[in-house]
Every structure is written in C-alpha cells, then in structure tokens.
Design a protein around this motif. Structure first.
Motif, PDB file in Angstrom:
ATOM      1  N   GLU A  48      17.427  74.691  41.340  1.00  0.00           N
ATOM      2  CA  GLU A  48      17.069  74.162  42.655  1.00  0.00           C
ATOM      3  C   GLU A  48      15.560  74.022  42.716  1.00  0.00           C
ATOM      4  OE1 GLU A  48      17.824  74.989  47.417  1.00  0.00           O
ATOM      5  OE2 GLU A  48      18.619  76.379  45.927  1.00  0.00           O
ATOM      6  N   TYR A  49      15.104  72.891  43.259  1.00  0.00           N
ATOM      7  CA  TYR A  49      13.662  72.636  43.317  1.00  0.00           C
ATOM      8  C   TYR A  49      13.334  71.742  44.494  1.00  0.00           C
ATOM      9  CZ  TYR A  49      15.348  68.458  40.928  1.00  0.00           C
ATOM     10  OH  TYR A  49      16.060  67.331  40.600  1.00  0.00           O
ATOM     11  N   PHE A  57       6.384  65.902  50.865  1.00  0.00           N
ATOM     12  CA  PHE A  57       7.729  66.350  50.510  1.00  0.00           C
ATOM     13  C   PHE A  57       8.656  65.148  50.331  1.00  0.00           C
ATOM     14  CE2 PHE A  57      12.009  67.699  51.943  1.00  0.00           C
ATOM     15  CZ  PHE A  57      12.282  68.643  50.952  1.00  0.00           C
ATOM     16  N   VAL A  58       9.361  65.113  49.189  1.00  0.00           N
ATOM     17  CA  VAL A  58      10.317  64.037  48.913  1.00  0.00           C
ATOM     18  C   VAL A  58      11.735  64.536  49.184  1.00  0.00           C
ATOM     19  CG1 VAL A  58      11.205  62.418  47.178  1.00  0.00           C
ATOM     20  CG2 VAL A  58       8.765  63.036  47.201  1.00  0.00           C
ATOM     21  N   TYR A  59      12.149  65.611  48.499  1.00  0.00           N
ATOM     22  CA  TYR A  59      13.469  66.193  48.726  1.00  0.00           C
ATOM     23  C   TYR A  59      13.608  67.554  48.067  1.00  0.00           C
ATOM     24  CZ  TYR A  59      14.504  63.923  44.154  1.00  0.00           C
ATOM     25  OH  TYR A  59      14.472  63.496  42.854  1.00  0.00           O
ATOM     26  N   ARG A  60      14.619  68.284  48.534  1.00  0.00           N
ATOM     27  CA  ARG A  60      15.074  69.508  47.867  1.00  0.00           C
ATOM     28  C   ARG A  60      16.364  69.121  47.169  1.00  0.00           C
ATOM     29  NH1 ARG A  60      15.114  74.965  50.921  1.00  0.00           N
ATOM     30  NH2 ARG A  60      13.050  74.905  50.004  1.00  0.00           N
ATOM     31  N   GLN A  61      16.508  69.578  45.937  1.00  0.00           N
ATOM     32  CA  GLN A  61      17.664  69.130  45.181  1.00  0.00           C
ATOM     33  C   GLN A  61      18.165  70.225  44.248  1.00  0.00           C
ATOM     34  OE1 GLN A  61      17.176  65.820  42.206  1.00  0.00           O
ATOM     35  NE2 GLN A  61      18.538  64.825  43.666  1.00  0.00           N
ATOM     36  N   LYS A  62      19.481  70.183  44.000  1.00  0.00           N
ATOM     37  CA  LYS A  62      20.088  70.977  42.942  1.00  0.00           C
ATOM     38  C   LYS A  62      20.554  69.996  41.882  1.00  0.00           C
ATOM     39  CE  LYS A  62      21.797  75.026  45.375  1.00  0.00           C
ATOM     40  NZ  LYS A  62      22.975  75.833  45.718  1.00  0.00           N
ATOM     41  N   ALA A  63      20.172  70.275  40.631  1.00  0.00           N
ATOM     42  CA  ALA A  63      20.545  69.392  39.525  1.00  0.00           C
ATOM     43  C   ALA A  63      20.459  70.198  38.235  1.00  0.00           C
ATOM     44  CB  ALA A  63      19.602  68.189  39.463  1.00  0.00           C
TER      45      ALA A  63
END
Length: 175
Positions: A48-49, A57-63
């Motif tokens: 998660e980052y 801020f662009v987005y918070r994402q899990k990948a």
C-alpha cells in the motif's frame, strides 16, 4: 556496413535521461536508465502506498507494486506491465501500477520535470526497490521514495538512418 559508417564518424547522437531515486534518511542516490520498481517481492502480495506528483496527492493504492519508467524503459519491463510506449524524444515519465486492486487504475504519464514521490504505508512488512532490474534494496515499513529526472545523461550513438519505429517492429514483433 553500418558499424564501419559509425567508426568513420557517420552517426547520430541520442541523449537519454536517467531516473534518480532518493530514499528518505539515506544519503545515497540511485540511478536507473529504464525503470525504478517498487514491489512486495512476493507473488500476489500487495503493498500500500500514496503517490504524489510535485507534492500533489494523486492517489492511495494497493497493488503488487509500481513501475516508474523513462522513455528508454517504456519498451522494457514497463511495457510487459501494460505501460505505454513513449518515443525516446519525449521528456516524460510513466507511472504504471502492477496488478492494482482497483479495476479503474491506469498508467499515468507526467512531465519528466516532475518529482514523483511514493510514501509507503507502515503496514508493509517489507518492500523491494530495484533499479533497472539490478540493484535491489529491501525497505521496511514506513518509508518515502523520491524519483526525478537526473542531471546525468546517457548518450547513444546510432547509424544515420536509425529509425525508432523500425526498432519497435523488430524488437516487439510489429508487422
């Protein structure tokens, strides 16, 4: 032959930029000509980052990870992850999520003058950071990685009639 023409001084110069990475708390900078990859180091294990571009801020994402690629690297690992092919003359950086949890996530292309910042969530046990698929570092927990265009350049020499698209046809099997 083309090689003899180059030896005789008949060639074109082609400058490419490096991506420079700084890890918060470290004095060492890391260079990559193709890509910087932030990943979990394990299959089907997400990290998660938070992603920022120029401190916005662009987005918070899990990948499974994130690939930050130069135009030179856009036909390498980035391409296999679904990233765009960038012409080498473009002054741009592509940001490609690796198997993101969100189905609406897409590659993002930003100006090469941008600073890309990735803030890792403290829920990540261990994160791997690699540069051109070589030097690999293990980071743990809460960390911040800043990636930008380096002042250093790599110079290629091509035969006078070199054609990027011909290279794509050969390398990528385009008809």
């Amino acid at each position: 032959s083309k090689l003899m023409e180059v030896f005789e001084g008949h060639y074109e110069r082609d400058e490419r930029f490096f991506l420079e990475s700084k890890i918060k708390g470290s004095k060492k900078n890391f260079l990559a000509v193709n890509e910087v990859v932030i990943h979990s180091g394990a299959i089907a294990q997400m990290i998660e980052y938070d992603l920022y571009v120029n401190n916005i801020f662009v987005y918070r994402q899990k990948a499974d990870g994130l690939i930050i690629s130069s135009p030179t690297g856009s036909t390498a690992y980035s391409l296999s992850a679904g990233g765009p092919i960038l012409h080498p003359n473009l002054d741009a950086i592509s940001i490609i999520p690796m198997l993101p949890q969100s189905l609406t996530s897409s590659p993002l292309v930003v100006s090469a003058d941008s600073e890309v910042k990735v803030i890792l969530s403290n829920t990540n046990d261990r994160v791997h950071l690699s540069f051109d698929s070589h030097n690999s570092l293990k980071l743990s927990g809460d960390n911040e990685i800043n990636i930008c265009k380096s002042d250093s350049v790599l110079e290629f020499i091509h035969p006078v009639d070199h054609d990027f698209y011909d290279g794509c046809r050969n390398k990528l099997g385009w008809s």
